[in-house]
Design a protein around this motif. Structure first.
Motif, PDB file in Angstrom:
ATOM      1  N   ILE A  86       1.094  -1.255  -0.113  1.00  0.00           N
ATOM      2  CA  ILE A  86      -0.022  -0.025   0.298  1.00  0.00           C
ATOM      3  C   ILE A  86       0.831   0.950   0.126  1.00  0.00           C
ATOM      4  O   ILE A  86       1.899   1.086   0.132  1.00  0.00           O
ATOM      5  N   GLY A  87       0.724   2.319   0.141  1.00  0.00           N
ATOM      6  CA  GLY A  87       1.361   3.308   0.180  1.00  0.00           C
ATOM      7  C   GLY A  87       0.336   4.508  -1.536  1.00  0.00           C
ATOM      8  O   GLY A  87      -0.652   3.906  -2.215  1.00  0.00           O
ATOM      9  N   ILE A  88       1.069   5.715  -1.285  1.00  0.00           N
ATOM     10  CA  ILE A  88       1.095   6.339  -2.051  1.00  0.00           C
ATOM     11  C   ILE A  88       1.081   6.505  -3.873  1.00  0.00           C
ATOM     12  O   ILE A  88       0.040   6.711  -4.320  1.00  0.00           O
ATOM     13  N   ASP A  89       2.124   5.678  -3.867  1.00  0.00           N
ATOM     14  CA  ASP A  89       2.436   5.063  -5.396  1.00  0.00           C
ATOM     15  C   ASP A  89       1.341   3.995  -5.475  1.00  0.00           C
ATOM     16  O   ASP A  89       0.630   4.086  -7.044  1.00  0.00           O
ATOM     17  N   ALA A  90       1.393   3.064  -4.390  1.00  0.00           N
ATOM     18  CA  ALA A  90      -0.077   2.322  -4.987  1.00  0.00           C
ATOM     19  C   ALA A  90      -1.369   3.189  -5.321  1.00  0.00           C
ATOM     20  O   ALA A  90      -1.722   2.276  -6.494  1.00  0.00           O
ATOM     21  N   GLU A  91      -1.772   3.653  -4.505  1.00  0.00           N
ATOM     22  CA  GLU A  91      -3.074   4.115  -5.142  1.00  0.00           C
ATOM     23  C   GLU A  91      -3.231   4.760  -5.785  1.00  0.00           C
ATOM     24  O   GLU A  91      -3.814   5.418  -6.403  1.00  0.00           O
ATOM     25  N   ILE A  92      -1.421   5.900  -6.368  1.00  0.00           N
ATOM     26  CA  ILE A  92      -1.777   7.044  -7.832  1.00  0.00           C
ATOM     27  C   ILE A  92      -1.970   5.517  -8.968  1.00  0.00           C
ATOM     28  O   ILE A  92      -1.784   5.782 -10.197  1.00  0.00           O
ATOM     29  N   GLY A  93      -0.279   4.671  -8.429  1.00  0.00           N
ATOM     30  CA  GLY A  93      -0.838   3.413  -9.900  1.00  0.00           C
ATOM     31  C   GLY A  93      -2.283   2.986  -9.996  1.00  0.00           C
ATOM     32  O   GLY A  93      -2.634   2.655 -11.343  1.00  0.00           O
ATOM     33  N   LYS A  94      -2.937   2.628  -8.934  1.00  0.00           N
ATOM     34  CA  LYS A  94      -3.907   1.925  -9.402  1.00  0.00           C
ATOM     35  C   LYS A  94      -5.136   3.204 -10.245  1.00  0.00           C
ATOM     36  O   LYS A  94      -5.507   3.046 -10.876  1.00  0.00           O
ATOM     37  N   ALA A  95      -4.696   4.382  -9.705  1.00  0.00           N
ATOM     38  CA  ALA A  95      -5.835   5.191 -10.388  1.00  0.00           C
ATOM     39  C   ALA A  95      -5.725   5.668 -11.780  1.00  0.00           C
ATOM     40  O   ALA A  95      -6.442   5.951 -12.623  1.00  0.00           O
ATOM     41  N   ILE A  96      -4.560   5.327 -12.352  1.00  0.00           N
ATOM     42  CA  ILE A  96      -3.665   5.713 -13.139  1.00  0.00           C
ATOM     43  C   ILE A  96      -4.524   4.428 -14.139  1.00  0.00           C
ATOM     44  O   ILE A  96      -5.006   4.533 -15.458  1.00  0.00           O
ATOM     45  N   ALA A  97      -4.151   3.590 -13.633  1.00  0.00           N
ATOM     46  CA  ALA A  97      -4.513   2.210 -14.685  1.00  0.00           C
ATOM     47  C   ALA A  97      -6.174   2.204 -14.445  1.00  0.00           C
ATOM     48  O   ALA A  97      -6.684   1.454 -15.007  1.00  0.00           O
ATOM     49  N   ASP A  98      -6.735   2.641 -13.746  1.00  0.00           N
ATOM     50  CA  ASP A  98      -8.293   2.495 -13.800  1.00  0.00           C
ATOM     51  C   ASP A  98      -8.850   3.952 -14.864  1.00  0.00           C
ATOM     52  O   ASP A  98      -9.612   3.714 -15.305  1.00  0.00           O
ATOM     53  N   LYS A  99      -7.876   5.119 -14.995  1.00  0.00           N
ATOM     54  CA  LYS A  99      -8.334   5.664 -16.103  1.00  0.00           C
ATOM     55  C   LYS A  99      -8.142   5.358 -17.708  1.00  0.00           C
ATOM     56  O   LYS A  99      -8.590   5.968 -18.528  1.00  0.00           O
ATOM     57  N   LEU A 100      -7.243   4.122 -17.704  1.00  0.00           N
ATOM     58  CA  LEU A 100      -6.486   4.445 -18.366  1.00  0.00           C
ATOM     59  C   LEU A 100      -7.611   2.729 -18.733  1.00  0.00           C
ATOM     60  O   LEU A 100      -7.697   1.869 -19.962  1.00  0.00           O
ATOM     61  N   GLY A 101      -8.253   2.245 -18.310  1.00  0.00           N
ATOM     62  CA  GLY A 101      -9.602   1.303 -18.708  1.00  0.00           C
ATOM     63  C   GLY A 101      -8.638   0.092 -17.728  1.00  0.00           C
ATOM     64  O   GLY A 101      -9.023  -1.180 -18.806  1.00  0.00           O
ATOM     65  N   MET A 102      -7.107  -0.131 -17.657  1.00  0.00           N
ATOM     66  CA  MET A 102      -6.613  -1.395 -16.976  1.00  0.00           C
ATOM     67  C   MET A 102      -6.750  -1.609 -16.009  1.00  0.00           C
ATOM     68  O   MET A 102      -7.292  -1.593 -15.380  1.00  0.00           O
ATOM     69  N   ASP A 103      -6.698  -3.458 -15.836  1.00  0.00           N
ATOM     70  CA  ASP A 103      -6.163  -4.541 -14.470  1.00  0.00           C
ATOM     71  C   ASP A 103      -5.091  -3.519 -13.924  1.00  0.00           C
ATOM     72  O   ASP A 103      -4.227  -2.902 -14.885  1.00  0.00           O
TER      73      ASP A 103
END
Ligand code: GLN
Length: 262
Positions: free
Chosen positions: A54-71
């Motif tokens: 977990i952590g800041i980067d984990a959340e940023i990574g997830k948010a970017i993946a969501d925006k790109l429509g990716m897992d």
């Protein structure tokens, strides 16, 4: 004739798909996984809790993946394996509180900045080390392969220093507490986290460097780089990036080290 037409259509379709994707790498179409390479030893950016990263980067990574429509998937590895993982395609992005340094730009491209940071010195309270010049002649712990490691190891910055490289920042801090080394040089926010629960050590006031954290992407994947920058811009614009940062940097210097970068 029908067969020929079918064949033609297949060729056209395949060509279109190939052009659309640009490469076989993930990062540009909807049904793929964005793999984030990181080193989960760097709180509050990435660390383990209940065996989950977990952590800041984990959340940023997830948010970017969501925006790109990716897992989204996180691969935890040694810090100095992250860039090789990105260049070889094992990871799509390197997201690890990573400083966009000139050296690294030779091997990877970096996104826009998402946080401003810097190296600081941690010492035992009452130490005779008061600033960078005080490191001369001392033994200094760093995390292997980081910008802190490079800074201390460069005689232009510190003279006559013995550098001890640790795989984890936490191990360097432990060595400091048990007097095996005289100081630790590490990024400001992890430093805060490491010092938080240790009343016998402190961070010296003046940072040694000014650095920008950014996301590493393979050089041949301009499409992903553009997509990541677009997603980052949206996260900045919407305030989502700030709320992620504030969640982990609560009541410390978040306001001055973050936001509004580029
Ligand atoms: N910002 C430092 C660097 O990029 C440290 C990053 C880390 O240890 N995760 O080298």
């Amino acid at each position: 004739m029908k067969k020929l037409l079918a064949l033609l259509m297949t060729v056209v379709l395949a060509t279109t798909m190939f052009t659309a994707c640009g490469s076989s790498k993930s990062g540009d179409d909807g049904d793929k996984t964005l793999i984030m390479g990181t080193n989960a030893e760097f709180p509050p950016y990435e660390y383990r809790e209940n065996n989950e990263v977990i952590g800041i980067d984990a959340e940023i990574g997830k948010a970017i993946a969501d925006k790109l429509g990716m897992d989204f998937k996180i691969e935890d590895m040694a810090f100095d394996s992250i860039i090789p993982a990105v260049t070889s395609g094992k990871a799509d992005v390197g997201l690890a509180g990573m400083t966009a340094s000139e050296d690294r730009k030779v091997s990877v491209d970096f996104s826009d900045t998402y946080v401003e940071a810097g190296q600081v010195i941690i010492v035992k309270k009452g130490s005779d080390i008061k600033d960078a010049s005080g490191l001369a002649g001392k033994t200094v712990g760093v995390q292997l392969g980081t910008t802190g490691d490079l800074y201390v190891s460069d005689p232009k910055n510190v003279e006559n220093v013995t550098v001890q490289q640790f795989p984890k920042g936490a191990d360097a801090v432990e060595a400091l507490k048990t007097d095996k080394i005289d100081a630790v040089v590490i990024d400001n926010q992890p430093a805060k986290k490491f010092v938080e629960n240790n009343s016998d050590i402190e961070i010296l006031a003046t940072p040694l460097t000014q650095e920008s954290y950014a996301i590493a992407v393979a050089k041949d994947n301009k499409q992903l780089l553009d997509a990541v920058n677009k997603a980052l811009a949206e996260l900045k614009e919407s305030g989502e990036l700030d709320s992620i940062l504030n969640k982990y940097l609560a009541n410390d210097e978040s306001a001055e080290t973050t936001t509004s970068a580029q």
